[in-house]
Design an enzyme around this catalytic site. Structure first.
Site, PDB file in Angstrom:
ATOM      1  N   TRP A  57       0.853  -1.344  -0.056  1.00 16.99           N
ATOM      2  CA  TRP A  57      -0.173  -0.061  -0.044  1.00 16.99           C
ATOM      3  C   TRP A  57       0.860   1.266   0.002  1.00 16.99           C
ATOM      4  O   TRP A  57       1.980   1.113   0.301  1.00 16.99           O
ATOM      5  CB  TRP A  57      -1.057  -0.044   1.277  1.00 16.99           C
ATOM      6  CG  TRP A  57      -0.030   0.150   2.719  1.00 16.99           C
ATOM      7  CD1 TRP A  57       0.209  -0.950   3.312  1.00 16.99           C
ATOM      8  CD2 TRP A  57       0.315   1.263   3.208  1.00 16.99           C
ATOM      9  NE1 TRP A  57       0.661  -0.639   4.351  1.00 16.99           N
ATOM     10  CE2 TRP A  57       0.783   0.453   4.479  1.00 16.99           C
ATOM     11  CE3 TRP A  57       0.327   2.483   3.013  1.00 16.99           C
ATOM     12  CZ2 TRP A  57       1.432   1.534   5.442  1.00 16.99           C
ATOM     13  CZ3 TRP A  57       0.739   3.480   4.127  1.00 16.99           C
ATOM     14  CH2 TRP A  57       1.268   2.885   5.277  1.00 16.99           C
TER      15      TRP A  57
ATOM     16  N   GLU B   6       7.091   7.752  14.067  1.00 22.62           N
ATOM     17  CA  GLU B   6       7.452   7.341  12.904  1.00 22.62           C
ATOM     18  C   GLU B   6       8.263   8.080  11.930  1.00 22.62           C
ATOM     19  O   GLU B   6       9.133   7.516  11.458  1.00 22.62           O
ATOM     20  CB  GLU B   6       6.146   6.994  12.003  1.00 22.62           C
ATOM     21  CG  GLU B   6       5.261   6.055  12.539  1.00 22.62           C
ATOM     22  CD  GLU B   6       5.595   4.747  12.630  1.00 22.62           C
ATOM     23  OE1 GLU B   6       6.488   4.441  11.822  1.00 22.62           O
ATOM     24  OE2 GLU B   6       5.000   3.686  13.222  1.00 22.62           O
TER      25      GLU B   6
ATOM     26  N   GLU C 260       8.739   1.256   6.255  1.00 20.39           N
ATOM     27  CA  GLU C 260       8.544   2.015   7.773  1.00 20.39           C
ATOM     28  C   GLU C 260       8.162   3.508   7.217  1.00 20.39           C
ATOM     29  O   GLU C 260       7.582   4.244   7.780  1.00 20.39           O
ATOM     30  CB  GLU C 260       9.543   2.028   8.586  1.00 20.39           C
ATOM     31  CG  GLU C 260       9.669   0.717   9.427  1.00 20.39           C
ATOM     32  CD  GLU C 260       8.417   0.870  10.520  1.00 20.39           C
ATOM     33  OE1 GLU C 260       8.075   1.844  11.042  1.00 20.39           O
ATOM     34  OE2 GLU C 260       8.397  -0.333  10.930  1.00 20.39           O
TER      35      GLU C 260
ATOM     36  N   HIS D 200       4.767   4.913   6.720  1.00 19.97           N
ATOM     37  CA  HIS D 200       3.766   5.236   8.001  1.00 19.97           C
ATOM     38  C   HIS D 200       3.825   6.710   8.502  1.00 19.97           C
ATOM     39  O   HIS D 200       2.804   7.379   8.633  1.00 19.97           O
ATOM     40  CB  HIS D 200       4.356   4.294   9.217  1.00 19.97           C
ATOM     41  CG  HIS D 200       4.508   3.128   8.910  1.00 19.97           C
ATOM     42  ND1 HIS D 200       4.982   1.949   9.688  1.00 19.97           N
ATOM     43  CD2 HIS D 200       3.924   2.293   7.893  1.00 19.97           C
ATOM     44  CE1 HIS D 200       5.109   0.834   9.451  1.00 19.97           C
ATOM     45  NE2 HIS D 200       4.461   0.726   8.040  1.00 19.97           N
TER      46      HIS D 200
ATOM     47  N   GLU E 255       8.658  -3.283  17.747  1.00 20.11           N
ATOM     48  CA  GLU E 255       7.763  -3.539  16.815  1.00 20.11           C
ATOM     49  C   GLU E 255       6.314  -3.898  17.321  1.00 20.11           C
ATOM     50  O   GLU E 255       5.091  -3.667  16.960  1.00 20.11           O
ATOM     51  CB  GLU E 255       8.103  -4.468  15.405  1.00 20.11           C
ATOM     52  CG  GLU E 255       9.165  -4.078  15.026  1.00 20.11           C
ATOM     53  CD  GLU E 255       9.163  -3.112  13.812  1.00 20.11           C
ATOM     54  OE1 GLU E 255       7.720  -2.776  13.832  1.00 20.11           O
ATOM     55  OE2 GLU E 255       9.807  -2.632  13.131  1.00 20.11           O
TER      56      GLU E 255
ATOM     57  N   THR F  17       4.773  -0.934  18.825  1.00 17.80           N
ATOM     58  CA  THR F  17       3.974  -0.114  17.936  1.00 17.80           C
ATOM     59  C   THR F  17       2.655  -0.559  17.132  1.00 17.80           C
ATOM     60  O   THR F  17       1.693  -0.127  17.010  1.00 17.80           O
ATOM     61  CB  THR F  17       4.878   0.366  16.871  1.00 17.80           C
ATOM     62  OG1 THR F  17       5.491  -0.765  16.262  1.00 17.80           O
ATOM     63  CG2 THR F  17       5.831   1.481  17.120  1.00 17.80           C
TER      64      THR F  17
ATOM     65  N   ASP G 120       1.288  -3.794   9.250  1.00 18.55           N
ATOM     66  CA  ASP G 120       2.841  -3.590   9.049  1.00 18.55           C
ATOM     67  C   ASP G 120       3.782  -3.953  10.064  1.00 18.55           C
ATOM     68  O   ASP G 120       4.872  -4.669  10.139  1.00 18.55           O
ATOM     69  CB  ASP G 120       3.226  -2.264   8.310  1.00 18.55           C
ATOM     70  CG  ASP G 120       3.260  -2.058   6.803  1.00 18.55           C
ATOM     71  OD1 ASP G 120       2.539  -2.971   6.159  1.00 18.55           O
ATOM     72  OD2 ASP G 120       3.682  -0.985   6.381  1.00 18.55           O
ATOM     73  N   GLU G 121       3.530  -3.190  11.231  1.00 19.14           N
ATOM     74  CA  GLU G 121       4.445  -3.365  12.492  1.00 19.14           C
ATOM     75  C   GLU G 121       4.293  -4.848  13.024  1.00 19.14           C
ATOM     76  O   GLU G 121       5.478  -5.505  13.533  1.00 19.14           O
ATOM     77  CB  GLU G 121       3.933  -2.405  13.596  1.00 19.14           C
ATOM     78  CG  GLU G 121       3.725  -1.087  13.314  1.00 19.14           C
ATOM     79  CD  GLU G 121       4.727  -0.265  12.745  1.00 19.14           C
ATOM     80  OE1 GLU G 121       5.761  -0.881  12.688  1.00 19.14           O
ATOM     81  OE2 GLU G 121       4.503   0.879  12.830  1.00 19.14           O
TER      82      GLU G 121
ATOM     83  N   HIS H 114       6.585  -6.907  10.840  1.00 21.30           N
ATOM     84  CA  HIS H 114       7.944  -6.534  11.283  1.00 21.30           C
ATOM     85  C   HIS H 114       8.172  -7.071  12.543  1.00 21.30           C
ATOM     86  O   HIS H 114       9.575  -7.669  12.782  1.00 21.30           O
ATOM     87  CB  HIS H 114       8.264  -5.234  11.301  1.00 21.30           C
ATOM     88  CG  HIS H 114       8.170  -4.342  10.034  1.00 21.30           C
ATOM     89  ND1 HIS H 114       7.958  -3.018  10.023  1.00 21.30           N
ATOM     90  CD2 HIS H 114       8.211  -4.638   8.728  1.00 21.30           C
ATOM     91  CE1 HIS H 114       7.883  -2.567   8.667  1.00 21.30           C
ATOM     92  NE2 HIS H 114       7.843  -3.750   7.919  1.00 21.30           N
TER      93      HIS H 114
HETATM   94 FE   LIG Z   1       7.770  -0.546  12.830  1.00 21.05          FE
HETATM   95 FE   LIG Z   2       6.160   2.255  11.967  1.00 21.55          FE
END
Ligand SMILES: [Fe+2]
Ligand SMILES: [Fe+2]
Length: 398
Positions: free
Chosen positions: A98, A142, A180, A183, A233, A236, A265-266, A269
């Site tokens: 995205w 971020e 990242e 974000h 991670e 977040t 996403d976090e 990760h």
């Molecule tokens: Fe992250």
């Molecule tokens: Fe992030």
């Protein structure tokens, strides 16, 4: 069960000292230091002020560096093909990712753009100020991404030596950074369009924070570094997940989608970083459990803890109190993460450890129980804290 840990575990006979001379940094935070009145004095003072404000804003502390014994660098070199097969698979191809543009009004269609911005602002009107304080803090965290890439590139044995190194470790660091980077971009643009926050103050805070760096205390040591990132991670993931849930509660489905997308996403990760540590537990259980205990003993410092907006010297504490009060990220969440990692890495089941390793094992396994007792107090403290003005929301109180 918990035992008092050696405070300098990486300087022990097991981990002989390879530290460079200690660096002492001094914090000169207070603008009150600069009160010259004549123009020449003022100009000199401004120069000093600029120099100070652009330099470290960290508390006075001694930094240990290169605490991992040099021979262990080989462990990380030997892991490269494993990283290729087990870590890089957690990256998404750019074409499938995205982009911030997907969630924001499209400036390429001028008529729709104005309507979409209007709608976005209408929805934002329903959301209280304290939520925006939290969202700004998240976005600022971020946006300090250059610091985090720098930190990863301080780690011995894994750093990107050239800026375009082909090693799997370096590929991961760069691609993780690139993922990242979306974000901060997304939440920053959302906040700009919302009209709810003082963007100049927010932008100043980002500049101060990147200039200040961070205090992760990972000592160029990839054991500490990857334990830190595993924790972060997940933290977040929890935080962005909470702002998604709250946005939904305020009736803003689109903002919930923005925060939820970042949270997912976090999570991905987190999977990658916890997998690395899991492998380290397999290769070197003793060294890894000792590093885990050491990181927990120091406590995980939040990456944006040096935030400053040019006004509030306790900005991070004040922001954190709002975060705790709204239930976005609480003392209980911190304990949950410790407990989760202890379970995920099966720390309680490690066998064949050295006495120091066993001590570390006992310490981390007993930690969640100890920490639960302090949660209530942290919650009460945040609840009792008076609301205070935040420059990010035009000095309104939150
Ligand atoms: Fe992250
Ligand atoms: Fe992030």
């Amino acid at each position: 069960m918990a035992m008092k840990m050696n405070t300098n575990i990486f300087q022990s006979p097991k981990y002989p000292s390879f530290s460079l001379p200690a660096v002492v940094t001094t914090s000169l935070r207070s603008p009150k230091l600069f009160t010259a009145t004549s123009s020449s004095l003022r100009s000199r003072s401004n120069k000093v002020e600029m120099k100070v404000k652009n330099s470290l804003r960290s508390p006075c502390h001694v930094q240990t560096t290169h605490s991992m014994p040099p021979h262990k660098i080989e462990t990380f070199k030997a892991m490269e093909s494993w990283v290729e097969d087990n870590v890089l698979v957690h990256l998404k191809p750019v074409e499938n990712c995205w982009q911030p543009h997907d969630f924001l009004p499209d400036p390429a269609s001028p008529d729709e753009f104005h309507d979409q911005v209007k709608e976005l602002r209408e929805r934002a009107k329903e959301i209280p100020d304290d939520y925006f304080v939290v969202l700004v803090g998240h976005m600022i965290t971020e946006e300090a991404l250059p610091t985090y890439q720098t930190c990863l590139n301080t780690l011995d044995g894994v750093r990107d030596e050239t800026g375009a190194s082909p090693t799997p470790w370096a590929v991961w660091i760069r691609a993780w950074t690139a993922e990242e980077n979306r974000h901060g971009d997304l939440v920053n643009k959302y906040l700009y369009l919302s009209g709810r926050v003082d963007m100049r103050q927010v932008e100043k805070t980002i500049q101060y924070l990147i200039g200040s760096g961070m205090g992760s205390s990972t000592e160029n040591n990839p054991y500490l570094g990857f334990i830190y990132t595993s924790f972060q991670e997940r933290a977040t993931f929890v935080s962005h997940g909470s702002t998604a849930r709250l946005a939904l509660g305020h009736g803003d489905v689109k903002l919930a989608q923005i925060c939820g997308t970042v949270a997912s996403d976090e999570k991905r990760h987190e999977t990658a970083y916890t997998r690395i540590v899991e492998k380290l537990f397999e290769i070197d259980p003793d060294g890894t459990v000792i590093a885990f205990a050491e990181m927990m003993r120091r406590k995980i410092t939040m990456p944006a803890s040096y935030m400053y907006d040019g006004v509030d010297d306790n900005l991070f504490d004040n922001f954190s109190a709002v975060v705790q009060r709204l239930g976005v990220y609480t003392a209980a969440d911190y304990t949950d993460i410790v407990e989760y990692l202890v379970g995920k890495w099966k720390v309680g089941k490690l066998i064949g450890l050295s006495p120091q390793g066993q001590q570390a094992q006992d310490y981390v396994c007993g930690l969640p129980k100890q920490m639960r007792r302090l949660e209530e107090r942290a919650h009460d403290r945040a609840k009792k804290r008076p609301v205070i003005p935040f420059s990010w929301i035009y000095d309104r109180k939150a």
